[in-house]
Design a protein around this motif. Structure first.
Motif, PDB file in Angstrom:
ATOM      1  N   LEU A 121       0.973  -1.329   0.082  1.00  0.00           N
ATOM      2  CA  LEU A 121      -0.058  -0.083   0.339  1.00  0.00           C
ATOM      3  C   LEU A 121       0.610   1.409   0.203  1.00  0.00           C
ATOM      4  O   LEU A 121       0.145   2.410  -0.714  1.00  0.00           O
ATOM      5  N   VAL A 122       1.671   1.360   0.821  1.00  0.00           N
ATOM      6  CA  VAL A 122       2.883   2.504   0.537  1.00  0.00           C
ATOM      7  C   VAL A 122       3.728   2.666  -0.531  1.00  0.00           C
ATOM      8  O   VAL A 122       3.657   3.907  -0.806  1.00  0.00           O
ATOM      9  N   ALA A 123       4.126   1.620  -1.034  1.00  0.00           N
ATOM     10  CA  ALA A 123       4.551   1.533  -2.666  1.00  0.00           C
ATOM     11  C   ALA A 123       3.712   2.268  -3.154  1.00  0.00           C
ATOM     12  O   ALA A 123       4.232   2.774  -3.837  1.00  0.00           O
ATOM     13  N   ILE A 124       2.447   1.756  -3.331  1.00  0.00           N
ATOM     14  CA  ILE A 124       1.582   2.277  -4.310  1.00  0.00           C
ATOM     15  C   ILE A 124       1.477   3.741  -4.064  1.00  0.00           C
ATOM     16  O   ILE A 124       1.154   4.653  -5.306  1.00  0.00           O
TER      17      ILE A 124
ATOM     18  N   GLY B  90      -8.177   2.449   2.202  1.00  0.00           N
ATOM     19  CA  GLY B  90      -7.510   0.881   2.191  1.00  0.00           C
ATOM     20  C   GLY B  90      -7.132   0.892   3.316  1.00  0.00           C
ATOM     21  O   GLY B  90      -6.509  -0.448   3.996  1.00  0.00           O
ATOM     22  N   TYR B  91      -6.104   1.533   3.180  1.00  0.00           N
ATOM     23  CA  TYR B  91      -4.752   1.227   4.875  1.00  0.00           C
ATOM     24  C   TYR B  91      -5.146   1.578   6.193  1.00  0.00           C
ATOM     25  O   TYR B  91      -5.324   0.752   7.036  1.00  0.00           O
ATOM     26  N   ASN B  92      -6.496   2.195   6.816  1.00  0.00           N
ATOM     27  CA  ASN B  92      -7.306   2.474   7.783  1.00  0.00           C
ATOM     28  C   ASN B  92      -7.733   0.914   8.144  1.00  0.00           C
ATOM     29  O   ASN B  92      -7.922   0.463   9.473  1.00  0.00           O
ATOM     30  N   VAL B  93      -8.564   0.485   6.758  1.00  0.00           N
ATOM     31  CA  VAL B  93      -9.472  -0.951   7.294  1.00  0.00           C
ATOM     32  C   VAL B  93      -8.512  -2.086   7.608  1.00  0.00           C
ATOM     33  O   VAL B  93      -9.022  -2.348   7.931  1.00  0.00           O
ATOM     34  N   PHE B  94      -7.389  -1.657   6.804  1.00  0.00           N
ATOM     35  CA  PHE B  94      -6.291  -2.992   6.838  1.00  0.00           C
ATOM     36  C   PHE B  94      -5.577  -2.998   8.121  1.00  0.00           C
ATOM     37  O   PHE B  94      -5.926  -4.152   9.084  1.00  0.00           O
ATOM     38  N   LEU B  95      -5.660  -1.726   8.728  1.00  0.00           N
ATOM     39  CA  LEU B  95      -4.825  -1.962  10.195  1.00  0.00           C
ATOM     40  C   LEU B  95      -6.410  -2.137  11.104  1.00  0.00           C
ATOM     41  O   LEU B  95      -6.113  -2.941  12.412  1.00  0.00           O
ATOM     42  N   LEU B  96      -7.533  -1.960  10.741  1.00  0.00           N
ATOM     43  CA  LEU B  96      -8.777  -2.997  12.081  1.00  0.00           C
ATOM     44  C   LEU B  96      -8.071  -4.262  11.292  1.00  0.00           C
ATOM     45  O   LEU B  96      -8.743  -4.983  12.293  1.00  0.00           O
TER      46      LEU B  96
ATOM     47  N   THR C 153       4.395  -1.323  23.659  1.00  0.00           N
ATOM     48  CA  THR C 153       3.943  -0.574  21.611  1.00  0.00           C
ATOM     49  C   THR C 153       4.917  -0.832  21.373  1.00  0.00           C
ATOM     50  O   THR C 153       6.705  -0.627  21.625  1.00  0.00           O
ATOM     51  N   PRO C 154       4.952  -2.386  20.513  1.00  0.00           N
ATOM     52  CA  PRO C 154       6.530  -2.804  19.318  1.00  0.00           C
ATOM     53  C   PRO C 154       6.333  -1.636  18.419  1.00  0.00           C
ATOM     54  O   PRO C 154       5.718  -1.029  18.145  1.00  0.00           O
ATOM     55  N   LEU C 155       8.207  -2.279  18.096  1.00  0.00           N
ATOM     56  CA  LEU C 155       7.975  -1.637  16.669  1.00  0.00           C
ATOM     57  C   LEU C 155       7.735  -1.492  15.410  1.00  0.00           C
ATOM     58  O   LEU C 155       7.153  -0.307  14.827  1.00  0.00           O
ATOM     59  N   ILE C 156       6.779  -2.335  15.466  1.00  0.00           N
ATOM     60  CA  ILE C 156       6.156  -2.626  13.844  1.00  0.00           C
ATOM     61  C   ILE C 156       4.418  -1.645  14.043  1.00  0.00           C
ATOM     62  O   ILE C 156       4.232  -1.010  13.182  1.00  0.00           O
ATOM     63  N   SER C 157       4.311  -1.338  15.651  1.00  0.00           N
ATOM     64  CA  SER C 157       2.976  -0.414  15.104  1.00  0.00           C
ATOM     65  C   SER C 157       3.731   1.139  14.992  1.00  0.00           C
ATOM     66  O   SER C 157       3.035   1.712  14.805  1.00  0.00           O
ATOM     67  N   VAL C 158       4.826   1.089  15.517  1.00  0.00           N
ATOM     68  CA  VAL C 158       5.484   2.546  14.947  1.00  0.00           C
ATOM     69  C   VAL C 158       5.351   2.303  14.050  1.00  0.00           C
ATOM     70  O   VAL C 158       5.074   4.116  13.167  1.00  0.00           O
ATOM     71  N   TYR C 159       5.975   1.516  13.465  1.00  0.00           N
ATOM     72  CA  TYR C 159       5.390   1.967  11.835  1.00  0.00           C
ATOM     73  C   TYR C 159       4.833   2.057  11.016  1.00  0.00           C
ATOM     74  O   TYR C 159       4.873   2.605   9.816  1.00  0.00           O
ATOM     75  N   PHE C 160       3.689   1.397  11.172  1.00  0.00           N
ATOM     76  CA  PHE C 160       2.383   1.267  10.764  1.00  0.00           C
ATOM     77  C   PHE C 160       1.967   2.688  11.154  1.00  0.00           C
ATOM     78  O   PHE C 160       1.299   3.537  10.322  1.00  0.00           O
ATOM     79  N   ALA C 161       2.022   3.741  12.557  1.00  0.00           N
ATOM     80  CA  ALA C 161       1.784   4.912  12.580  1.00  0.00           C
ATOM     81  C   ALA C 161       2.282   5.278  11.472  1.00  0.00           C
ATOM     82  O   ALA C 161       2.395   6.636  10.935  1.00  0.00           O
ATOM     83  N   LEU C 162       4.181   5.150  10.979  1.00  0.00           N
ATOM     84  CA  LEU C 162       4.992   6.507  10.335  1.00  0.00           C
ATOM     85  C   LEU C 162       4.047   5.912   9.061  1.00  0.00           C
ATOM     86  O   LEU C 162       4.385   7.186   8.246  1.00  0.00           O
ATOM     87  N   CYS C 163       3.908   5.104   7.852  1.00  0.00           N
ATOM     88  CA  CYS C 163       3.321   4.605   7.025  1.00  0.00           C
ATOM     89  C   CYS C 163       1.717   5.191   7.049  1.00  0.00           C
ATOM     90  O   CYS C 163       1.962   6.089   5.659  1.00  0.00           O
ATOM     91  N   LEU C 164       1.473   5.567   7.721  1.00  0.00           N
ATOM     92  CA  LEU C 164      -0.118   6.161   7.966  1.00  0.00           C
ATOM     93  C   LEU C 164      -0.005   7.606   7.795  1.00  0.00           C
ATOM     94  O   LEU C 164      -0.374   8.519   7.551  1.00  0.00           O
TER      95      LEU C 164
ATOM     96  N   PHE D 110      13.555   5.783   7.217  1.00  0.00           N
ATOM     97  CA  PHE D 110      12.861   5.065   8.043  1.00  0.00           C
ATOM     98  C   PHE D 110      12.545   3.496   8.037  1.00  0.00           C
ATOM     99  O   PHE D 110      12.756   3.199   9.209  1.00  0.00           O
ATOM    100  N   VAL D 111      12.906   3.085   6.511  1.00  0.00           N
ATOM    101  CA  VAL D 111      12.513   1.659   6.739  1.00  0.00           C
ATOM    102  C   VAL D 111      13.951   0.929   7.018  1.00  0.00           C
ATOM    103  O   VAL D 111      14.231  -0.494   7.761  1.00  0.00           O
ATOM    104  N   ILE D 112      14.919   1.305   6.859  1.00  0.00           N
ATOM    105  CA  ILE D 112      16.694   0.943   7.099  1.00  0.00           C
ATOM    106  C   ILE D 112      16.584   0.984   8.281  1.00  0.00           C
ATOM    107  O   ILE D 112      17.214   0.224   8.466  1.00  0.00           O
ATOM    108  N   THR D 113      16.181   2.204   8.821  1.00  0.00           N
ATOM    109  CA  THR D 113      16.184   2.773  10.411  1.00  0.00           C
ATOM    110  C   THR D 113      15.109   1.018  11.429  1.00  0.00           C
ATOM    111  O   THR D 113      15.632   0.521  12.462  1.00  0.00           O
ATOM    112  N   VAL D 114      14.209   0.897  10.897  1.00  0.00           N
ATOM    113  CA  VAL D 114      13.498  -0.113  11.001  1.00  0.00           C
ATOM    114  C   VAL D 114      14.125  -1.420  11.261  1.00  0.00           C
ATOM    115  O   VAL D 114      13.928  -2.587  12.011  1.00  0.00           O
ATOM    116  N   ILE D 115      14.325  -2.034   9.741  1.00  0.00           N
ATOM    117  CA  ILE D 115      15.014  -3.638   9.402  1.00  0.00           C
ATOM    118  C   ILE D 115      16.383  -3.565  11.061  1.00  0.00           C
ATOM    119  O   ILE D 115      16.372  -4.379  10.694  1.00  0.00           O
TER     120      ILE D 115
END
Length: 447
Positions: A261-264, A288-294, A305-316, A437-442
């Motif tokens: 979704l972020v790439a699109i 669509g991204y909000n529906v995916f998160l729900l 607060t896992p790192l993946i939640s921070v990742y989703f929040a920043l993507c949003l 951001f993606v490199i930092t998360v990886i």
């Protein structure tokens, strides 16, 4: 007279020692008359069974050593919200009972027997982290050797406290402790030892573990500190059980769709800024991204607060900023094509500098022979852009001063070019921030 008392005392001492030795032989050696090929007469062990309420030791000043090991056969559940680990353990305990011994050669070559555990003294070994009552199955038996070595194995479903760190979810590793200690006996009466080496416990657990689901066993370590409670000191053995989460489920169901979704959303920048479908397309992606998160919320940990939640929040957030950028560019284009304001000289100089540096936007005319998507044939009387900057406030004033239509078109072209340059700049900043951001998360996940 004194010699008579001395002789009498010696006689009494000899009689006492004789009785003790005779009693020792009758009490500590099992009579083999109860052994035959068809079984063992319970009466042969009745004296031992009568002592089960007391710690089996000849000298109460000496502690009983209990050797402990366990086998982790299943990891049933890890509750991140309640910080609990539910596992299935086979606990092995071994100790000596000096009141049990027999000669195998005299007892039809029987070296080992199984005796109901309820007839023997069992050490009160507990797991300190356990949050449930011990539900040991009834009717368990223990192995008893001819030297008095007792081996007692019991299974148990253990729900224990585990300090879970879910920041690196779903690439997290947890280190839970399993502490064995006595509830009543201090180090003066009971000490703990190891029945097996730690590597043997680890290898056996890996071989027999049944779960092939979310968690896998990484390793087991051990420490033997003592615990002081007031004036009492208790012996204990702490096992550190390292487990790792298998991330495949979460990568497929969470990270891959989010990345698509972020790439699109990033590719939508290649739609022309003048296209009316660009903003609605980004709004659709955002919804669509909000529906995916729900829908995927049940797969995320319920606490922390896992790192993946921070990742989703920043993507949003990046998708929202992308939509705001599209709204801003649309506003600039609308302003440029309806009532363009005069362009400040510093902004025009910046536009000229940016146009020379990049070739993705239309080129600003330099000497009046090249136009901004316009040609001299379409715009007669084209003037230098510097002469127009700050001199034409709006189209109406230009007409009042007798300016030609090409002057207004030139100003419109400058603002359109500025809009395109801002669109390109913001798009590159979007890609740069997203890549960082993606490199930092990886990197954080890999460490």
């Amino acid at each position: 007279m004194e010699g008579g008392w001395l002789a009498g005392g010696r006689l009494l001492l000899c009689l006492t020692v004789h009785l003790l030795l005779q009693g020792r032989g009758d009490t500590f050696t099992i009579n083999c008359s109860g052994f035959d090929q068809h079984g063992v007469d319970p009466a042969a062990f009745q004296a031992v069974f009568d002592r089960k309420a007391f710690r089996p030791v000849i000298n109460y000043s000496l502690p009983t050593q209990v050797n402990i090991s366990f086998t982790l056969s299943a990891i049933l559940e890890v509750d991140a919200q309640l910080q609990l680990l539910t596992s299935f353990l086979w606990i092995n305990m071994m100790w000596d009972n000096p009141f049990i011994s027999w000669n195998p050669e005299e007892c039809v070559n029987i070296n080992k027997l199984t005796i109901a555990a309820e007839n023997l003294w069992i050490p009160d070994i507990i797991i300190s982290e356990s949050m449930t009552v011990d539900k040991t199955p009834p009717g368990l038996t223990a192995y008893v050797s001819s030297e008095g070595r007792i081996q007692y194995n019991k299974p148990g479903r253990v729900t224990s406290i585990c300090n879970l760190d879910i920041f690196y979810f779903p690439f997290d590793q947890q280190n839970c402790t399993v502490t064995f200690s006595s509830f009543l006996h201090t180090v003066d009466s009971l000490v703990l030892g190891m029945d097996k080496e730690v590597w043997e416990i680890t290898d056996t657990s890996r071989d027999v573990i049944q779960t092939q689901g979310e968690w896998e066993l990484q390793g087991i370590n051990m420490a033997t500190p003592t615990m002081s409670v007031g004036s009492h000191t208790y012996d204990q053995i702490i096992f550190y059980v390292a487990i790792r989460r298998r991330p495949r489920l979460y990568v497929i169901n969470l990270l891959v769709p989010s990345s698509f979704l972020v790439a699109i959303d990033a590719l939508s920048f290649y739609l022309p800024a003048e296209n009316e479908n660009r903003a609605p397309f980004k709004i659709t992606l955002l919804l669509g991204y909000n529906v995916f998160l729900l829908m995927m919320n049940d797969l995320l940990p319920a606490s922390g607060t896992p790192l993946i939640s921070v990742y989703f929040a920043l993507c949003l957030s990046m998708m929202v900023l992308s939509l705001l950028e599209t709204i801003f560019i649309t506003y600039l284009l609308h302003l440029a094509t309806t009532q363009p304001p005069p362009m400040p000289r510093w902004l025009h100089s910046l536009l000229l500098h940016g146009t020379r540096a990049t070739r993705c936007c239309p080129t600003v005319p330099q000497k009046g022979t090249k136009g901004l998507d316009l040609t001299p044939a379409h715009l007669p009387g084209l003037k230098e852009p510097v002469e127009l900057v700050g001199t034409v406030p709006d189209p109406r004033e230009a007409e009042l001063r007798g300016c030609s239509g090409s002057t207004v078109a030139r100003l419109v072209g400058l603002w359109v070019q500025f809009s395109h340059m801002m669109d390109t700049l913001l798009f590159r900043l979007y890609l740069l921030f997203m890549a960082a951001f993606v490199i930092t998360v990886i990197v954080l996940w890999n460490t």
